[in-house]
Scaffold this active site. Sequence first.
Site, mmCIF file in Angstrom:
data_model
loop_
_atom_site.group_PDB
_atom_site.id
_atom_site.type_symbol
_atom_site.label_atom_id
_atom_site.label_comp_id
_atom_site.label_asym_id
_atom_site.label_seq_id
_atom_site.Cartn_x
_atom_site.Cartn_y
_atom_site.Cartn_z
ATOM 1 N N ASP A 167 2.411 1.958 3.338
ATOM 2 C CA ASP A 167 3.365 0.992 3.911
ATOM 3 C C ASP A 167 4.791 1.438 3.626
ATOM 4 O O ASP A 167 5.726 1.016 4.297
ATOM 5 C CB ASP A 167 3.239 -0.399 3.256
ATOM 6 C CG ASP A 167 1.858 -0.978 3.357
ATOM 7 O OD1 ASP A 167 1.155 -0.656 4.326
ATOM 8 O OD2 ASP A 167 1.476 -1.752 2.447
ATOM 9 N N HIS B 155 0.887 -1.170 0.000
ATOM 10 C CA HIS B 155 0.000 0.000 0.000
ATOM 11 C C HIS B 155 0.927 1.223 0.000
ATOM 12 O O HIS B 155 2.029 1.159 0.568
ATOM 13 C CB HIS B 155 -0.827 0.133 1.274
ATOM 14 C CG HIS B 155 -1.715 -1.027 1.600
ATOM 15 N ND1 HIS B 155 -1.268 -2.144 2.246
ATOM 16 C CD2 HIS B 155 -3.048 -1.214 1.421
ATOM 17 C CE1 HIS B 155 -2.276 -2.981 2.438
ATOM 18 N NE2 HIS B 155 -3.367 -2.453 1.939
HETATM 19 C C1 XLS Z 1 -7.608 -6.753 4.423
HETATM 20 C C2 XLS Z 1 -7.039 -6.999 3.119
HETATM 21 C C3 XLS Z 1 -5.891 -6.092 2.746
HETATM 22 C C4 XLS Z 1 -5.688 -6.104 1.263
HETATM 23 C C5 XLS Z 1 -4.893 -4.965 0.718
HETATM 24 O O1 XLS Z 1 -8.341 -7.556 4.979
HETATM 25 O O2 XLS Z 1 -6.677 -8.352 3.041
HETATM 26 O O3 XLS Z 1 -4.738 -6.439 3.430
HETATM 27 O O4 XLS Z 1 -5.100 -7.295 0.852
HETATM 28 O O5 XLS Z 1 -5.471 -3.745 0.991
#
Ligand code: XLS
Length: 438
Positions: A104, A101
């Site tokens: 991140d 993201h």
């Molecule tokens: C949350 C999601 C998230 C996505 C990316 O539950 O799994 O981590 O994979 O935004």
Amino acid sequence: MSEIFKNIPVIPYEGPKSKNPLAFKYYDADRIVAGKKMGEHLPFAMAWWHNLGAAGTDMFGRDTADKSFGAEKGTMEHAKAKVDAGFEFMQKLGIKYFCFHDVDLVPEADDIKETNRRLDEISDYILEKMKGTDIKCLWGTANMFSNPRFMNGAGSSNSADVFCFAAAQAKKAIDLTVKLGGRGYVFWGGREGYETLLNTDVKFEQENIATLMRLAVDYGRSIGFTGDFYIEPKPKEPMKHQYDFDAATAIGFLRQYGLDKDFKMNIESNHATLAGHTFQHDLRISAINGMLGSIDANQGDMLLGWDTDEFPFNVYDATMCMYEVLKAGGLTGGFNFDAKNRRPSYTMEDMFHAFILGMDTFALGLLKAAELIEDGRVDQFVEERYASYKTGIGAKIRSGETTLEELAAYADELGAPELPGSGRQEYLESVVNSVMFG
Ligand code: XLS
Ligand code: NI
Ligand code: NI
């Protein structure tokens, strides 16, 4: 740059008999399975957020793990230390992809212009790191759910200003994905859903989400992004009800708004089970619609009702997953370990043990799924189960050359049909066991 994971070697493949905790027992990247190298069947990815970010904080307590990697958290030095740690980690495990993201990668600033400047700086640094390695981005995404401004969603927000901030973040995250050679771009629903229908215009919100996605596709294509966009379905959490409930719902949404040519599914095991399905179910639904794109490889806990994001351990599930993937001819995306260590597993060795577990589980799944297909008994049974549609009236139904009157006349003639053939579930389950343990 000094080594971060000092006591960890490059992880070797040592085979099933090995007792070395820092060795693969089943994942052997160069081994040929079903005509292709294991490493090509299984493009594994590291999730930046869990592996380099999550340090054990939960609703009841603070971090247990130290993920400072020698730098002060919340600084650009720390952002760079995470890049260093991430690349060393991936290289030691032979992982070829990462997912991220925007937030991140760098600490988010108050002003989006400064956040974007930081993102430019860190992505230059990542590009530099990528040189001389075969590591690439699997997919990128924008975190449009953590910042308080997104409390009511991003594309689904009641505030047009917030919608614009979501658009700005998506634009930048698509830029970064393209810059880092990403295969895909993900929309996980975040807070696109509702807490109560009393304050929610569902139709309005869904139209706006579709608009945001359409704008993202148009922008991505305009800057040369040729990869897939993905929806990652999830039924609940953080919202009481998420619009992308499951694969079937998300596919219907994409078709309704004419987005189905640009999007595929990113199926997360733990999300499928939260929706009351098996992992295999959501994979199958995606595959039969030509939309099986990528996988968030984790597992949930059947006794807990939330997204526990555990590393995959269940070999039956991994086998049925790989069965679907092999039948679908592979993924355009990969297997992203959207998974985190349990809070008491807080050491650096634990981070490696987790990936070794996950990679070995999927390697075993691949081997067993290939054997199951090679064995042929399951496929043959399914083929025969529908044999009544091969000839006669069944063939006419399949080719659409009949009428309700003709079928009714046929039934009259017959008087009563024989019972359909046995489902043979227990037999098929024992076939699976004989392949698993034979
Ligand atoms: C949350 C999601 C998230 C996505 C990316 O539950 O799994 O981590 O994979 O935004
Ligand atoms: Ni996920
Ligand atoms: Ni999840």
